[in-house]
Design a protein around this motif. Structure first.
Motif: not given
Length: 373
Positions: A265, A207, A212-213, A13, A129-130, A209
């Motif tokens: 991710a 989401w 990404r976290s 990440g 991130d999400t 990728r």
């Protein structure tokens, strides 16, 4: 730092293609030239586990000021100023027993007001991130609780995605989706999946990728650990059945852990949360854009949406274009956020003056249980 040096970090990440372009990060790296970046992947009562790449993990020695004192003496530093899962830190020493030197500035956070009368912030995760707000399509389904989660998630600068699990067991999926139309209208992604089916959870791939976290938040029994196992492709997380009478689960996840996914991710599974108190830093207008837009159309700027003439909010309620339950939740959360903001302001002022922070919240506790539905 070169691209070769950051490639293992990217797999867990690391937010930059190469060396960090954030001035605060650069300053800390320059102040500790012999230190190495690492990420906190587990947090326990006894300390931290950090990693410098995928498949790694070592118990880390934390700075003395982070360590809890025994007995009734106060901690030297507030819990929110210590590292949590997802944080980036600078470490030194052998990889098998690193020592944390500094906490790198957080880009985003997810936090809540801690349970109890004292005002404290409890960090759930950092540098996310999400957030997948997971809710089961059984007795766990509750649009009002989802709205509360979205308020807390957005308050930390994190993108929310509502993930409705157990879609295969839902007798009326269309009705459940319709209950969240107000969220969809505000641009929040709402996805219904069977958490046990990899083809179904492929809807989450945009989401997930590399680099990404993601963090999973939701009630116990919502299916967070099942979803984690499906995304991993192995049964890594312990899962359990829910009670038939209310679809509540037991805490099969007992601590937060960051797990690299095959997609590149990183995923953080968290224990279920039954109390979701605001911290006072949330932006209610961001979570309830539709109601705030209506309020701006009222004839009077200080309209209380009660008996005032020309009230656009009351007109929307009477016309059926505004869900009464959503509006009631908005009013409830507005009161809670305002109360928490007042407590936070007193705490910050007291700290700045160098006086002892009062143990009890200065304002009267709001009626009812915060965030319990």
């Amino acid at each position: 730092m070169t691209a070769a040096a950051t490639s293992p970090l990217r797999a867990i990440g690391w937010p930059f293609p190469d060396a960090p372009d954030d001035p605060a990060w650069r300053a800390l790296l320059a102040a500790h030239p012999a230190a190495r970046p690492a990420r906190v992947i587990e947090q326990h009562r006894s300390g931290y586990v950090v990693a410098e790449g995928p498949g790694q993990g070592a118990a880390a020695e934390s700075p003395p000021e982070w360590q809890r004192r025994v007995g009734y003496r106060k901690d030297r530093i507030a819990p929110e100023d210590r590292a949590v899962v997802g944080d980036w830190v600078l470490v030194e020493g052998p990889p098998a027993r690193p020592r944390i030197l500094a906490l790198l500035p957080r880009r985003t956070t997810i936090k809540r007001g801690a349970a109890g009368e004292h005002y404290r912030q409890q960090l759930i995760a950092a540098n996310i991130d999400t957030a997948f707000v997971v809710c089961g399509l059984d007795a766990d389904f509750n649009p009002r609780r989802i709205e509360r989660y979205l308020l807390l998630v957005r308050g930390g600068g994190v993108e929310p995605v509502v993930v409705l699990t157990k879609a295969d067991l839902c007798p009326d999926l269309a009705a459940a989706r319709a209950a969240l139309d107000d969220l969809v209208a505000q641009g929040v992604a709402v996805l219904a999946v069977n958490a046990k089916d990899r083809a179904s959870v492929a809807a989450l791939d945009p989401w997930l990728r590399p680099g990404r976290s993601i963090v999973l938040v939701g009630s116990s029994g919502a299916g967070k650990s099942t979803l984690t196992n499906t995304l991993l492709g192995v049964e890594k997380m312990k899962t359990g059945a829910v009670r038939e009478r209310d679809a509540r689960g037991r805490h099969t996840t007992t601590y937060r852990a960051l797990i690299p996914l095959p997609s590149g991710a990183c995923l953080i599974d968290t224990p279920g949360m039954r109390e979701l108190k605001p911290t006072g830093e949330e932006d209610l207008a961001e979570a309830f854009e539709d109601i705030e837009a209506l309020a701006a159309q009222c004839r009077f700027r200080d309209c209380a949406h009660a008996q005032e003439p020309g009230c656009a909010v009351r007109a929307a309620l009477q016309a059926g274009s505004l869900d009464p339950g959503r509006y009631a939740n908005y009013r409830k959360l507005r009161e809670e956020v305002a109360g928490a903001a007042g407590q936070l302001a007193v705490r910050q002022t007291t700290k700045k003056a160098g006086a002892k922070v009062p143990g009890k919240a200065p304002n009267k506790r709001l009626e009812g249980k915060h965030g319990r539905y």
